[in-house]
Design a protein around this motif. Structure first.
Motif, PDB file in Angstrom:
ATOM      1  N   ILE A 197       0.860  -1.181   0.000  1.00 25.47           N
ATOM      2  CA  ILE A 197       0.000   0.000   0.000  1.00 25.47           C
ATOM      3  C   ILE A 197       0.898   1.233   0.000  1.00 25.47           C
ATOM      4  O   ILE A 197       1.843   1.307   0.800  1.00 25.47           O
ATOM      5  CB  ILE A 197      -0.916   0.019   1.242  1.00 25.47           C
ATOM      6  CG1 ILE A 197      -1.868  -1.189   1.223  1.00 25.47           C
ATOM      7  CG2 ILE A 197      -1.720   1.309   1.304  1.00 25.47           C
ATOM      8  CD1 ILE A 197      -2.765  -1.273   2.440  1.00 25.47           C
ATOM      9  N   ARG A 198       0.610   2.165  -0.910  1.00 26.50           N
ATOM     10  CA  ARG A 198       1.338   3.440  -0.906  1.00 26.50           C
ATOM     11  C   ARG A 198       0.333   4.578  -0.751  1.00 26.50           C
ATOM     12  O   ARG A 198      -0.553   4.742  -1.594  1.00 26.50           O
ATOM     13  CB  ARG A 198       2.129   3.602  -2.201  1.00 26.50           C
ATOM     14  CG  ARG A 198       3.406   2.780  -2.232  1.00 26.50           C
ATOM     15  CD  ARG A 198       4.302   3.191  -3.376  1.00 26.50           C
ATOM     16  NE  ARG A 198       3.775   2.683  -4.644  1.00 26.50           N
ATOM     17  CZ  ARG A 198       4.096   1.479  -5.146  1.00 26.50           C
ATOM     18  NH1 ARG A 198       4.925   0.683  -4.495  1.00 26.50           N
ATOM     19  NH2 ARG A 198       3.575   1.085  -6.278  1.00 26.50           N
ATOM     20  N   ILE A 199       0.472   5.336   0.329  1.00 24.55           N
ATOM     21  CA  ILE A 199      -0.419   6.465   0.573  1.00 24.55           C
ATOM     22  C   ILE A 199       0.449   7.722   0.537  1.00 24.55           C
ATOM     23  O   ILE A 199       1.400   7.844   1.320  1.00 24.55           O
ATOM     24  CB  ILE A 199      -1.110   6.327   1.945  1.00 24.55           C
ATOM     25  CG1 ILE A 199      -1.938   5.021   1.990  1.00 24.55           C
ATOM     26  CG2 ILE A 199      -1.997   7.529   2.234  1.00 24.55           C
ATOM     27  CD1 ILE A 199      -2.198   4.510   3.368  1.00 24.55           C
ATOM     28  N   HIS A 200       0.132   8.629  -0.394  1.00 26.02           N
ATOM     29  CA  HIS A 200       0.995   9.810  -0.513  1.00 26.02           C
ATOM     30  C   HIS A 200       0.660  10.859   0.540  1.00 26.02           C
ATOM     31  O   HIS A 200       1.497  11.640   0.930  1.00 26.02           O
ATOM     32  CB  HIS A 200       0.887  10.383  -1.929  1.00 26.02           C
ATOM     33  CG  HIS A 200       1.468   9.446  -2.949  1.00 26.02           C
ATOM     34  ND1 HIS A 200       2.767   9.537  -3.403  1.00 26.02           N
ATOM     35  CD2 HIS A 200       0.948   8.351  -3.560  1.00 26.02           C
ATOM     36  CE1 HIS A 200       3.010   8.560  -4.258  1.00 26.02           C
ATOM     37  NE2 HIS A 200       1.902   7.819  -4.377  1.00 26.02           N
ATOM     38  N   GLY A 201      -0.569  10.865   1.013  1.00 29.08           N
ATOM     39  CA  GLY A 201      -0.967  11.825   2.040  1.00 29.08           C
ATOM     40  C   GLY A 201      -0.857  11.228   3.436  1.00 29.08           C
ATOM     41  O   GLY A 201       0.064  10.459   3.719  1.00 29.08           O
ATOM     42  N   HIS A 202      -1.837  11.553   4.275  1.00 28.29           N
ATOM     43  CA  HIS A 202      -1.788  11.127   5.664  1.00 28.29           C
ATOM     44  C   HIS A 202      -2.540   9.805   5.864  1.00 28.29           C
ATOM     45  O   HIS A 202      -3.540   9.549   5.217  1.00 28.29           O
ATOM     46  CB  HIS A 202      -2.414  12.205   6.561  1.00 28.29           C
ATOM     47  CG  HIS A 202      -2.303  11.890   8.015  1.00 28.29           C
ATOM     48  ND1 HIS A 202      -1.100  11.971   8.692  1.00 28.29           N
ATOM     49  CD2 HIS A 202      -3.217  11.472   8.921  1.00 28.29           C
ATOM     50  CE1 HIS A 202      -1.298  11.625   9.955  1.00 28.29           C
ATOM     51  NE2 HIS A 202      -2.580  11.316  10.118  1.00 28.29           N
ATOM     52  N   ALA A 203      -2.016   8.987   6.772  1.00 32.50           N
ATOM     53  CA  ALA A 203      -2.679   7.725   7.112  1.00 32.50           C
ATOM     54  C   ALA A 203      -2.823   7.654   8.615  1.00 32.50           C
ATOM     55  O   ALA A 203      -1.883   7.982   9.343  1.00 32.50           O
ATOM     56  CB  ALA A 203      -1.853   6.546   6.612  1.00 32.50           C
ATOM     57  N   HIS A 204      -3.986   7.231   9.099  1.00 24.38           N
ATOM     58  CA  HIS A 204      -4.211   7.172  10.533  1.00 24.38           C
ATOM     59  C   HIS A 204      -4.121   5.725  11.026  1.00 24.38           C
ATOM     60  O   HIS A 204      -4.898   4.881  10.610  1.00 24.38           O
ATOM     61  CB  HIS A 204      -5.597   7.752  10.861  1.00 24.38           C
ATOM     62  CG  HIS A 204      -5.822   7.905  12.330  1.00 24.38           C
ATOM     63  ND1 HIS A 204      -5.044   8.709  13.126  1.00 24.38           N
ATOM     64  CD2 HIS A 204      -6.734   7.340  13.151  1.00 24.38           C
ATOM     65  CE1 HIS A 204      -5.463   8.643  14.368  1.00 24.38           C
ATOM     66  NE2 HIS A 204      -6.491   7.809  14.413  1.00 24.38           N
ATOM     67  N   LEU A 205      -3.139   5.439  11.874  1.00 24.65           N
ATOM     68  CA  LEU A 205      -2.928   4.113  12.466  1.00 24.65           C
ATOM     69  C   LEU A 205      -2.822   3.008  11.400  1.00 24.65           C
ATOM     70  O   LEU A 205      -3.588   2.042  11.403  1.00 24.65           O
ATOM     71  CB  LEU A 205      -4.053   3.780  13.457  1.00 24.65           C
ATOM     72  CG  LEU A 205      -4.230   4.803  14.584  1.00 24.65           C
ATOM     73  CD1 LEU A 205      -5.437   4.419  15.439  1.00 24.65           C
ATOM     74  CD2 LEU A 205      -2.993   4.899  15.451  1.00 24.65           C
ATOM     75  N   PRO A 206      -1.887   3.114  10.488  1.00 22.92           N
ATOM     76  CA  PRO A 206      -1.762   2.088   9.453  1.00 22.92           C
ATOM     77  C   PRO A 206      -1.185   0.784  10.005  1.00 22.92           C
ATOM     78  O   PRO A 206      -0.460   0.798  10.997  1.00 22.92           O
ATOM     79  CB  PRO A 206      -0.771   2.715   8.455  1.00 22.92           C
ATOM     80  CG  PRO A 206       0.036   3.665   9.276  1.00 22.92           C
ATOM     81  CD  PRO A 206      -0.875   4.181  10.358  1.00 22.92           C
ATOM     82  N   GLY A 207      -1.553  -0.307   9.342  1.00 21.12           N
ATOM     83  CA  GLY A 207      -0.906  -1.605   9.585  1.00 21.12           C
ATOM     84  C   GLY A 207      -1.273  -2.307  10.871  1.00 21.12           C
ATOM     85  O   GLY A 207      -0.553  -3.205  11.296  1.00 21.12           O
ATOM     86  N   ALA A 208      -2.395  -1.943  11.506  1.00 22.46           N
ATOM     87  CA  ALA A 208      -2.787  -2.669  12.713  1.00 22.46           C
ATOM     88  C   ALA A 208      -2.963  -4.149  12.384  1.00 22.46           C
ATOM     89  O   ALA A 208      -3.577  -4.489  11.384  1.00 22.46           O
ATOM     90  CB  ALA A 208      -4.097  -2.107  13.263  1.00 22.46           C
TER      91      ALA A 208
END
Lengths: 566, 257
Positions: free
Chosen positions: B191-202
């Motif tokens: 997964i590539r997120i260029h902006g903000h991510a909240h609590l990724p990869g739980a």
């Protein structure tokens, strides 16, 4: 109705593949009949199938359905003119259970475990299962009142409680699951052997099993105790199995049947000390059954692919959830039991699963008398019941077993005796394992045979037993058994060419057992106190009312001789 | 290449299930036959032409050479391009829920926004979204242990919550922000997120997640910095709750513990 020219297998009446006509009048097998003629020339004809151990109704099924929305996406079938929509594979909806049994040629199926307090839910679901006749066994193994009666060595009171419990649950027989273990699980532990005391009760599983078996015979119940052993599903547990069976050897049966029926034997025939040196001990178990006559078993054969395990053995389910890294449901059933549900996948390349698969087949093939072994998958614990034709084709064909073993982990060859077994079952043995024996084991006198007066439950398959060699044509056997050409339930054609053409409501069997009034009074006075103090519901809200069962079939039993006591 | 145009002249209230609109089904059919294929609106069984206007090249062709253009406000039309294995589907407007689910190949282009469950349990092919996407992009449906296993999804705008839940393979790229818990229970996808991510990869076990900025769960361990495509990223490994070996790369911005 007359079924003409079929090749009939009815081992209970000594008929092994004879060409003959079967007459049906008013829902029963008769001497002669008028009306519709079904041409079954050369086709395989046998009594309707009887499943003595399956999980088809009750809260654990529903928990399984809730836990597994993924399962409801498999096996969806749209509504038809006759059928309501079907969903699910390991935990199908209620309607699908009825249709799928009928399509396999089965006309009777018994739910193997219901706690009394949840019995109303069980009957609500049984009511929604069309076509098949059914019943439910009632759980007594970790019940507080049972353990108190056993501790006080008061079998009269215990008999009164069992009779009351069967009536309260509208149950058919005594089911015992990991006795004592369900109560110990309330304290985060288990019982490890039949001589381990249950916390706070000062009784052992051995005492519980023996007392319930004695009471079962005292009540002359149609079915024996139905036992799920302690230590089930653990390496090395075959010793517990034999030790438990030895406990019951001297008990005299009150009817023409076994003293104990062992549930899903496959899960209790394990050798080794851990999963690393795990091996099959099916031959030791089969030897025991060959040498004794007081016990019968069902297989609990596993089927590769998805399953949903569900049992009143809560500590076992906790262990399963940890091993399989699976989601897990656990339930404490007030003073009666505890239980759990865990989804599962049996994999061909997994050594333990490959050996488990072999154990089920070994048990069937090494036990000489087919009247002692009935075929089940412990649906849906070992796999869904729709796979019964697969198991039959394996039992009938060594070639098929060899082909299958090639796709499995090689440990199936070193840790079981299956590769050396040459036996191939014939149609008579299959009919005994799937019809005659389960009916006799359950004490269903009108089921599992085609004698005059028996229920007109008949299955006809598109298999010509005189032309087909099951040991070679195993694919045809499997295909033919998967879609009955006709299933006749109580004289009504419910399946024609594999399609459901009618969906009548089946009967629900339950046992009403009489006990001396003095015992019942003694039992009720202490039970009332228990309800006041501990139960979340009142005793008056507890019984399953008659309104829950639209088509009951009540079997009478009880302590004899009643006259002298009353 | 054969082009088939399907127009929705007016928006109707009850959602339509249009899972048969894919090159695999339509390529070999005449325009008349296409008009007669079955779609469900609520509990009513209808023909495609009862709701849509169908036009385009009349001659059947192979699915690979088929392009389906769907126009109108399709936000209440579900399951467009479901299970397609080849060809092109272009949606001029917003797409309803479950677009491109179980897709195996081909290209699905959405010129507007996509709703929830875009490309769920996708196996292959490519989905491009000009606008934003809803929740559960590339996820597994309720109870499933594996979501997307292959293929790629590219979203120019933002994505909702649970992006790539239970991902077992494939690639998802989001140019904007992702909502809560992207890549949760990742079993091996990218997964590539260029902006903000909240609590990724739980609960992630394997795979990798890259984010422009993120709030990182405390169950991830910091393992220094790495160079990726000319930029510097902070590398984390987790989720340790699952003894996970997933990799999480954060470019800059807010990194909370």
């Amino acid at each position: 109705m007359i079924i003409k020219g079929g090749i009939v297998y009815d081992p209970a009446n000594g008929i092994f593949g004879e060409e003959m006509d079967i007459c049906i009048e008013s829902g029963r097998i008769a001497e002669d009949a008028r009306g519709e003629v079904i041409d079954a020339s050369g086709l395989l004809v046998m009594p309707g199938g009887v499943d003595a151990h399956s999980h088809i109704a009750g809260p654990k099924l529903n928990t399984g359905r809730i836990m597994r929305p993924d399962d409801s996406r498999i096996g969806t079938e749209p509504r038809t003119r006759v059928c309501r929509p079907s969903t699910g594979y390991t935990v199908p909806n209620c309607y699908a259970i009825g249709y799928r049994y009928a399509r396999l040629g089965y006309t009777t199926a018994f739910e193997a475990a219901t706690p009394i307090i949840e019995a109303r839910h069980t009957h609500e679901e049984l009511e929604e299962i069309p076509i098949v006749d059914k019943g439910a066994l009632t759980l007594f193994g970790s019940n507080w009142t049972v353990m108190e009666c056993v501790r006080d060595n008061d079998l009269g009171r215990l008999a009164a409680y069992v009779a009351w419990g069967l009536r309260a649950a509208r149950g058919y027989g005594v089911k015992i699951v990991n006795p004592g273990g369900g109560e110990a699980w309330g304290f985060g532990s288990n019982v490890k052997s039949v001589h381990d005391p249950v916390p706070h009760f000062d009784v052992t599983p051995a005492q519980i099993i023996r007392a319930l078996a004695e009471v079962n015979e005292r009540l002359r119940l149609p079915h024996s105790i139905h036992l799920h052993f302690n230590n089930l599903g653990r390496p090395g547990n075959y010793t517990t199995a034999i030790e438990t069976l030895e406990l019951l050897k001297d008990i005299k049966p009150s009817r023409m049947r076994q003293v104990v029926h062992v549930a899903h034997m496959q899960f209790s025939a394990y050798g080794g000390t851990t999963w690393k040196d795990f091996e099959s001990k099916a031959s030791a178990i089969a030897d025991y059954f060959n040498q004794t006559n007081h016990a019968t078993m069902d297989l609990g054969q596993i089927i590769f692919g998805p399953a949903t395990t569900m049992t009143a053995d809560a500590p076992l389910e906790y262990a399963n959830a940890r091993i399989g890294h699976q989601k897990w449901s656990n339930h404490d059933i007030e003073l009666e039991e505890s239980s759990g549900v865990v989804p599962w996948v049996y994999m061909r390349k997994m050594p333990v699963n490959a050996v488990q698969w072999a154990i089920g087949l070994e048990l069937a093939l090494l036990t000489r008398d087919p009247w002692k072994v009935v075929m089940t998958t412990d649906h849906p614990n070992g796999g869904p019941f729709v796979n019964y034709p697969e198991i039959i084709s394996l039992l009938m064909s060594r070639e098929k077993r060899e082909e299958e073993m090639k796709t499995l982990h090689e440990m199936v060859r070193s840790r079981s005796t299956l590769p050396s077994i040459e036996r191939e079952m014939d149609w008579s043995e299959i009919v005994i394992m799937t019809r005659a024996a389960p009916a006799r084991i359950l004490g269903l006198e009108d089921k599992g045979h085609l004698g005059i007066g028996a229920d007109a439950d008949v299955s006809i398959y598109d298999i010509k037993p005189e032309e087909i060699d099951p040991s070679k044509d195993h694919a045809k056997v499997k295909a033919g058994l998967s879609r009955a050409k006709y299933t006749i339930k109580g004289g009504v054609v419910v399946v024609r060419d594999g399609e459901i053409v009618a969906a009548p409501q089946g009967r629900t069997y339950w046992v009403d057992a009489a006990v001396p009034e003095s015992d019942m009074d003694r039992m009720l006075s202490s039970l009332k106190e228990k309800f006041e103090r501990y139960y979340s519901i009142r005793m008056s809200n507890y019984m399953v009312q008659d309104a829950y069962i639209s088509n009951p079939f009540v079997v009478r039993a009880g302590v004899q001789p009643l006259k002298e006591v009353i | 290449m054969r082009t088939i145009t399907i127009k929705l002249p007016e928006h109707r209230g009850v959602p339509v299930e249009a899972e048969r609109i894919s090159p695999d089904v339509l390529a070999g059919l005449s325009i008349r036959e296409i008009s007669e294929i079955e779609v469900w609106q609520g509990n009513r069984r209808l023909h495609l032409s009862d709701i849509f206007l169908v036009s385009g090249d009349p001659d059947p062709d192979t699915p690979e050479n088929t392009r389906i253009v769907i126009e109108g406000d399709l936000s209440k039309v579900k399951r467009l391009g479901e299970g397609m294995s080849t060809g092109v589907v272009e949606i001029i407007g917003d797409a309803g829920m479950h677009a491109g689910n179980s897709m195996r190949g081909g290209i699905l282009r959405i010129k507007g926004n996509a709703d929830d469950w875009l490309g769920r349990e996708m196996r292959g092919g490519r989905i491009e979204v000009e606008g934003n996407a809803g929740n559960y992009v590339g996820a597994g449906y309720r109870g499933e242990r594996c979501g997307m296993r292959g293929g790629e999804i590219i979203i120019k705008g933002n994505a909702g919550a649970f992006l790539g839940e239970h991902l077992c393979g494939g690639t998802i790229e989001v140019m904007g922000d992702a909502g809560d818990f992207p890549g949760c229970a990742n079993q091996g996808g990218i997964i590539r997120i260029h902006g903000h991510a909240h609590l990724p990869g739980a609960e992630m076990v394997k795979g990798s997640i890259t984010a422009g900025s993120a709030r990182v769960l405390p169950s991830f361990v910091h393992e220094g910095t790495v160079e990726l495509g000319g930029s510097t990223y902070k590398k984390y490994v987790g989720d340790l709750v699952e003894n996970g070996k997933g990799e999480l790369y954060i470019a800059s911005g807010q990194i909370g513990k």
